[in-house]
Write an enzyme that holds these catalytic residues in place. Sequence first.
Site, PDB file in Angstrom:
ATOM      1  N   CYS A 164       0.738  -1.220  -0.102  1.00 38.47           N
ATOM      2  CA  CYS A 164      -0.037   0.034   0.107  1.00 38.47           C
ATOM      3  C   CYS A 164       0.698   1.282   0.005  1.00 38.47           C
ATOM      4  O   CYS A 164       0.257   2.486  -0.170  1.00 38.47           O
ATOM      5  CB  CYS A 164      -0.947  -0.057   1.180  1.00 38.47           C
ATOM      6  SG  CYS A 164      -1.985  -1.557   1.394  1.00 38.47           S
ATOM      7  N   HIS A 304      -3.127   7.260   6.535  1.00 41.32           N
ATOM      8  CA  HIS A 304      -3.295   5.961   6.259  1.00 41.32           C
ATOM      9  C   HIS A 304      -4.837   5.604   6.510  1.00 41.32           C
ATOM     10  O   HIS A 304      -5.502   5.176   5.577  1.00 41.32           O
ATOM     11  CB  HIS A 304      -2.211   5.067   6.663  1.00 41.32           C
ATOM     12  CG  HIS A 304      -2.367   3.785   6.026  1.00 41.32           C
ATOM     13  ND1 HIS A 304      -2.247   3.741   4.634  1.00 41.32           N
ATOM     14  CD2 HIS A 304      -2.468   2.539   6.418  1.00 41.32           C
ATOM     15  CE1 HIS A 304      -2.275   2.278   4.307  1.00 41.32           C
ATOM     16  NE2 HIS A 304      -2.325   1.720   5.172  1.00 41.32           N
ATOM     17  N   GLU A 315      -1.804   4.718  14.313  1.00 34.06           N
ATOM     18  CA  GLU A 315      -1.392   5.674  13.614  1.00 34.06           C
ATOM     19  C   GLU A 315      -1.751   7.068  14.472  1.00 34.06           C
ATOM     20  O   GLU A 315      -1.143   8.212  14.581  1.00 34.06           O
ATOM     21  CB  GLU A 315      -2.361   5.939  12.372  1.00 34.06           C
ATOM     22  CG  GLU A 315      -1.914   7.057  11.330  1.00 34.06           C
ATOM     23  CD  GLU A 315      -2.480   7.097  10.097  1.00 34.06           C
ATOM     24  OE1 GLU A 315      -2.156   7.885   9.267  1.00 34.06           O
ATOM     25  OE2 GLU A 315      -3.508   6.319   9.911  1.00 34.06           O
ATOM     26  N   LYS A 336      -9.791   7.564   2.564  1.00 35.72           N
ATOM     27  CA  LYS A 336     -10.262   5.880   2.262  1.00 35.72           C
ATOM     28  C   LYS A 336     -11.719   5.867   2.578  1.00 35.72           C
ATOM     29  O   LYS A 336     -12.463   4.855   2.092  1.00 35.72           O
ATOM     30  CB  LYS A 336      -9.573   5.246   2.939  1.00 35.72           C
ATOM     31  CG  LYS A 336      -8.013   4.987   2.229  1.00 35.72           C
ATOM     32  CD  LYS A 336      -7.209   3.974   3.086  1.00 35.72           C
ATOM     33  CE  LYS A 336      -5.627   3.632   2.565  1.00 35.72           C
ATOM     34  NZ  LYS A 336      -4.912   4.898   3.035  1.00 35.72           N
ATOM     35  N   HIS A 341      -9.984   1.669  -0.188  1.00 33.98           N
ATOM     36  CA  HIS A 341      -8.265   1.562  -0.162  1.00 33.98           C
ATOM     37  C   HIS A 341      -7.969   1.034  -1.709  1.00 33.98           C
ATOM     38  O   HIS A 341      -8.166  -0.147  -2.024  1.00 33.98           O
ATOM     39  CB  HIS A 341      -7.961   0.550   0.770  1.00 33.98           C
ATOM     40  CG  HIS A 341      -6.679   0.467   1.178  1.00 33.98           C
ATOM     41  ND1 HIS A 341      -5.620   1.184   0.528  1.00 33.98           N
ATOM     42  CD2 HIS A 341      -5.849  -0.185   2.222  1.00 33.98           C
ATOM     43  CE1 HIS A 341      -4.415   0.992   1.064  1.00 33.98           C
ATOM     44  NE2 HIS A 341      -4.640   0.350   2.180  1.00 33.98           N
ATOM     45  N   PHE A 404       1.452  -3.589   4.137  1.00 39.09           N
ATOM     46  CA  PHE A 404       1.794  -5.104   4.557  1.00 39.09           C
ATOM     47  C   PHE A 404       3.467  -5.357   4.248  1.00 39.09           C
ATOM     48  O   PHE A 404       3.783  -4.863   3.059  1.00 39.09           O
ATOM     49  CB  PHE A 404       1.094  -6.029   3.492  1.00 39.09           C
ATOM     50  CG  PHE A 404      -0.420  -6.425   3.969  1.00 39.09           C
ATOM     51  CD1 PHE A 404      -0.816  -5.638   4.866  1.00 39.09           C
ATOM     52  CD2 PHE A 404      -1.163  -7.119   3.286  1.00 39.09           C
ATOM     53  CE1 PHE A 404      -2.184  -5.785   5.170  1.00 39.09           C
ATOM     54  CE2 PHE A 404      -2.386  -7.301   3.502  1.00 39.09           C
ATOM     55  CZ  PHE A 404      -2.971  -6.678   4.638  1.00 39.09           C
TER      56      PHE A 404
END
Length: 418
Positions: A164, A304, A315, A336, A341, A404
């Site tokens: 991502c 994010h 976060e 998002k 996403h 990831f």
Amino acid sequence: MELKRVVVTGLGAITPLGSTLSETWEGLINGKSGAGPITHFDASKFKTQFACEVKNFEATQIMDRKEARKCDRYALLGIAAAKEAIEDSGIENNNINKDRVGVIFSSGIGGIKTFEDEARGYDTERGPRFNPFFIPKMISDIAAGHISMMYGYRGPNFATVSACASSSNAIGGAFNYIRLGKADAIVTGGAEAAITITGVGGFNAMNALSIRNDSPETASRPFSASRDGFVMGEGGACLVLEEMEHALARGAKIYAEVVGTGMSADAYHLTASHPDGLGAKLVMRNALQDAEMKPEDIDYINAHGTSTPVGDPSEVKAIKEVFGDHAYNLNISSTKSMTGHLLGAAGAIETIACVMAIKEGIIPPTINHEEGDDDPEIDYELNYTFNKAQKRDINAALSNTFGFGGHNACVIVKKFVK
């Protein structure tokens, strides 16, 4: 060596909110959700039966049918975004040196639909019979290749793959090549099209996706207690980055300036963010240092903010530690919640959201937060720009992307002042 300044001269986007940048931006500031039932395949037996799909896209809008058949959907979406950004920049109207114009374009997954179709269609009795375009349709670098071939750009050309964080790393690479004097302009961004049987099935197997099938449009709810996973999106997003003097010499319009990027690793877990946000803290600090800025110089963070149980609070912890008391003066939002996403394209569309927020003086919201839906691990004294866009003069904005594998990337943009 004196570093060059890097500006944004072109933007393009094709997302679940619209087929152009202007449509996408309108959707963002109006709090529109791009989520709905999956139409790309029959998802009735899947735990998750909805996603944020790009609507009404025809490949023949950007190339002839024969050429389009050589491309996976992800590449077509990337090409569409790049076409808009390049036209927006006006760079093709000038006598430019194409040896010094590059393409650094990303995808976290690449041509998963092509791979899926070829593997499912393999005939074991007749022997191996594959489409000769199977490999060049599938690989993650091929969108960058197509864009360079379409426009004759012979400068730096490659793809970044970091889940991502992919397109944020692409932007970071483009920024560094230009400021080091290795290119005059670079077309950069990312594309993804993983709303497929294997894409949704794989993320479902990890319990990563929301399963709020009764209300897809409210399923992505970053920073809310009832969040239950991310909503998969697809699309393409592209920026034309250009050396400042090169842009000024050709009379280009300038949206904003890229002033710093950062990278880090969590070194913690295959898929989960570090619970204390260690990598997130490091990447934001690295970006601020690169930009030679203080935390209080930032006005807006495009988080994010995936709407996952572990990711959101980690976060928030990182933002509070990096920004201290100034964290309470920031606007924070997760776009998002509207686009879903976009995986490897997330960083590009979210950097574009930062650029447009600076240009227009308005912060897109985080939608789907309901009164009382509060998580004790999340500090609600911070301003998450819940449910409604907020007007604000923005000098500098920061975009976070975490992937990831523990890949973290951050981009800082600010108002352009010559």
